[in-house]
Motif scaffolding. Sequence first.
Motif, PDB file in Angstrom:
ATOM      1  N   LEU A   1      23.308   2.559  -3.656  1.00 17.78           N
ATOM      2  CA  LEU A   1      23.809   2.855  -2.324  1.00 17.78           C
ATOM      3  C   LEU A   1      24.230   4.305  -2.364  1.00 17.78           C
ATOM      4  N   CYS A   2      23.905   5.028  -1.357  1.00 11.84           N
ATOM      5  CA  CYS A   2      24.146   6.459  -1.358  1.00 11.84           C
ATOM      6  C   CYS A   2      24.879   6.843  -0.084  1.00 11.84           C
TER       7      CYS A   2
ATOM      8  N   ARG B   1      25.156  -6.562   0.223  1.00 10.41           N
ATOM      9  CA  ARG B   1      25.601  -7.756  -0.496  1.00 10.41           C
ATOM     10  C   ARG B   1      25.060  -9.024   0.172  1.00 10.41           C
ATOM     11  N   ASN B   2      25.112  -9.061   1.493  1.00 12.76           N
ATOM     12  CA  ASN B   2      24.603 -10.213   2.243  1.00 12.76           C
ATOM     13  C   ASN B   2      23.080 -10.344   2.133  1.00 12.76           C
ATOM     14  N   ALA B   3      22.401  -9.255   1.797  1.00 16.30           N
ATOM     15  CA  ALA B   3      20.941  -9.261   1.713  1.00 16.30           C
ATOM     16  C   ALA B   3      20.431  -9.427   0.283  1.00 16.30           C
ATOM     17  N   GLU B   4      21.316  -9.426  -0.696  1.00 11.21           N
ATOM     18  CA  GLU B   4      20.878  -9.441  -2.098  1.00 11.21           C
ATOM     19  C   GLU B   4      19.959 -10.613  -2.422  1.00 11.21           C
ATOM     20  N   ARG B   5      20.262 -11.790  -1.912  1.00  7.82           N
ATOM     21  CA  ARG B   5      19.430 -12.963  -2.199  1.00  7.82           C
ATOM     22  C   ARG B   5      18.016 -12.756  -1.644  1.00  7.82           C
ATOM     23  N   ALA B   6      17.913 -12.303  -0.394  1.00  5.04           N
ATOM     24  CA  ALA B   6      16.596 -12.063   0.211  1.00  5.04           C
ATOM     25  C   ALA B   6      15.844 -10.980  -0.553  1.00  5.04           C
ATOM     26  N   ILE B   7      16.533  -9.930  -0.952  1.00  8.18           N
ATOM     27  CA  ILE B   7      15.906  -8.837  -1.706  1.00  8.18           C
ATOM     28  C   ILE B   7      15.365  -9.368  -3.027  1.00  8.18           C
ATOM     29  N   LYS B   8      16.163 -10.164  -3.709  1.00 15.49           N
ATOM     30  CA  LYS B   8      15.744 -10.725  -5.003  1.00 15.49           C
ATOM     31  C   LYS B   8      14.569 -11.688  -4.839  1.00 15.49           C
ATOM     32  N   LEU B   9      14.622 -12.535  -3.806  1.00 16.79           N
ATOM     33  CA  LEU B   9      13.527 -13.482  -3.556  1.00 16.79           C
ATOM     34  C   LEU B   9      12.215 -12.756  -3.285  1.00 16.79           C
TER      35      LEU B   9
ATOM     36  N   HIS C   1      26.656   2.892   9.050  1.00 18.70           N
ATOM     37  CA  HIS C   1      27.996   2.464   8.658  1.00 18.70           C
ATOM     38  C   HIS C   1      27.993   2.147   7.175  1.00 18.70           C
ATOM     39  N   ASP C   2      29.121   1.760   6.660  1.00 20.65           N
ATOM     40  CA  ASP C   2      29.260   1.417   5.256  1.00 20.65           C
ATOM     41  C   ASP C   2      28.333   0.248   4.917  1.00 20.65           C
ATOM     42  N   PRO C   3      27.289   0.471   4.101  1.00 22.16           N
ATOM     43  CA  PRO C   3      26.271  -0.567   3.903  1.00 22.16           C
ATOM     44  C   PRO C   3      26.595  -1.611   2.828  1.00 22.16           C
ATOM     45  N   GLN C   4      27.703  -1.461   2.099  1.00 18.49           N
ATOM     46  CA  GLN C   4      27.970  -2.350   0.968  1.00 18.49           C
ATOM     47  C   GLN C   4      27.915  -3.832   1.346  1.00 18.49           C
ATOM     48  N   GLU C   5      28.631  -4.230   2.390  1.00 13.69           N
ATOM     49  CA  GLU C   5      28.673  -5.640   2.762  1.00 13.69           C
ATOM     50  C   GLU C   5      27.305  -6.130   3.231  1.00 13.69           C
ATOM     51  N   GLU C   6      26.638  -5.294   4.010  1.00 14.79           N
ATOM     52  CA  GLU C   6      25.309  -5.669   4.508  1.00 14.79           C
ATOM     53  C   GLU C   6      24.316  -5.848   3.357  1.00 14.79           C
TER      54      GLU C   6
ATOM     55  N   LYS D   1       0.803  -1.230   0.000  1.00 18.76           N
ATOM     56  CA  LYS D   1       0.000   0.000   0.000  1.00 18.76           C
ATOM     57  C   LYS D   1       0.835   1.280   0.000  1.00 18.76           C
ATOM     58  N   PHE D   2       2.151   1.169   0.162  1.00 24.59           N
ATOM     59  CA  PHE D   2       2.978   2.364   0.336  1.00 24.59           C
ATOM     60  C   PHE D   2       3.895   2.600  -0.858  1.00 24.59           C
ATOM     61  N   ASP D   3       4.115   3.880  -1.158  1.00 25.47           N
ATOM     62  CA  ASP D   3       5.053   4.260  -2.211  1.00 25.47           C
ATOM     63  C   ASP D   3       6.485   4.106  -1.720  1.00 25.47           C
ATOM     64  N   VAL D   4       6.696   4.393  -0.437  1.00 30.89           N
ATOM     65  CA  VAL D   4       8.033   4.346   0.151  1.00 30.89           C
ATOM     66  C   VAL D   4       7.950   3.741   1.544  1.00 30.89           C
ATOM     67  N   ALA D   5       8.870   2.828   1.822  1.00 35.25           N
ATOM     68  CA  ALA D   5       9.069   2.328   3.185  1.00 35.25           C
ATOM     69  C   ALA D   5      10.450   2.796   3.623  1.00 35.25           C
ATOM     70  N   VAL D   6      10.533   3.317   4.836  1.00 36.84           N
ATOM     71  CA  VAL D   6      11.825   3.734   5.394  1.00 36.84           C
ATOM     72  C   VAL D   6      12.052   3.006   6.715  1.00 36.84           C
ATOM     73  N   ALA D   7      13.305   2.800   7.016  1.00 35.00           N
ATOM     74  CA  ALA D   7      13.671   2.186   8.292  1.00 35.00           C
ATOM     75  C   ALA D   7      15.032   2.724   8.687  1.00 35.00           C
ATOM     76  N   ARG D   8      15.184   2.943   9.967  1.00 34.24           N
ATOM     77  CA  ARG D   8      16.423   3.510  10.494  1.00 34.24           C
ATOM     78  C   ARG D   8      16.736   2.803  11.800  1.00 34.24           C
ATOM     79  N   ALA D   9      17.903   2.179  11.861  1.00 33.12           N
ATOM     80  CA  ALA D   9      18.392   1.551  13.096  1.00 33.12           C
ATOM     81  C   ALA D   9      17.440   0.491  13.636  1.00 33.12           C
ATOM     82  N   VAL D  10      16.865  -0.312  12.749  1.00 27.86           N
ATOM     83  CA  VAL D  10      15.926  -1.338  13.171  1.00 27.86           C
ATOM     84  C   VAL D  10      16.581  -2.708  13.209  1.00 27.86           C
ATOM     85  N   ALA D  11      17.201  -3.101  12.108  1.00 29.48           N
ATOM     86  CA  ALA D  11      17.775  -4.441  11.990  1.00 29.48           C
ATOM     87  C   ALA D  11      18.745  -4.451  10.815  1.00 29.48           C
ATOM     88  N   GLU D  12      19.404  -5.587  10.614  1.00 33.99           N
ATOM     89  CA  GLU D  12      20.282  -5.706   9.453  1.00 33.99           C
ATOM     90  C   GLU D  12      19.444  -5.730   8.184  1.00 33.99           C
ATOM     91  N   MET D  13      20.070  -5.434   7.071  1.00 41.33           N
ATOM     92  CA  MET D  13      19.377  -5.228   5.802  1.00 41.33           C
ATOM     93  C   MET D  13      18.537  -6.432   5.365  1.00 41.33           C
TER      94      MET D  13
END
Length: 191
Positions: free
Chosen positions: A174-175, A158-166, A151-156, A116-128
């Motif tokens: 990344l910004c 990368r570790n989440a790419e499979r879940a994101i794709k699924l 912190h530098d989110p690249q590794e996090e 239902k949302f155009d944008v979801a945001v999260a800050r300091a909740v959990a790993e990616m």
Amino acid sequence: MAEKMNLTAVKQENQVMERHIEDSLAIIPPIQDSYTSCSNDVEFDNLRVVDVGTGAGLPGLVLAIACPGWQVTLVESMNKRCLFLEHVVNLTGLSNVQVVRERAENLGQDLGFREKFDVAVARAVAEMRILAEYCLPLVRVGGLFVAAKGHDPQEEVRNAERAIKLMGASVLKLCSGILCGDRNLAMVYGL
């Protein structure tokens, strides 16, 4: 609300401004860039935004004040935080904010909130990886999920790419640095 509520560890005014307010506002330009650079049927000034695990209302309350055309839903599972948020919304007269007392993992299964949302945001909740599982079910097809990372989110990411794709999404970008207020953001499109 006379009792003291320990909602944030940051107490000094200058640190509150930098670590909470500026960090929250830093989310706006990347969202605006995304919505203005893509051919989209939704206007940037009229977004439906969900802040998952909002805690003290960060970044959701700040976004609702800065972007009064946005409809912002604050999702928080703890009752005392929800009572605080409802008090702040009533005190400030914000008519574009809704407080929802629920666990994010449950909300994504609720047909009233799912996609239902155009944008979801999260800050300091959990790993990616976990954030993607909480937030992506709430984002409409073609919507955006923005995770503010301290912190530098690249590794996090990368570790989440499979879940994101699924979950039917892909990493948009990344910004970090000046465009994001010296903060790191991971932006994921929901497909």
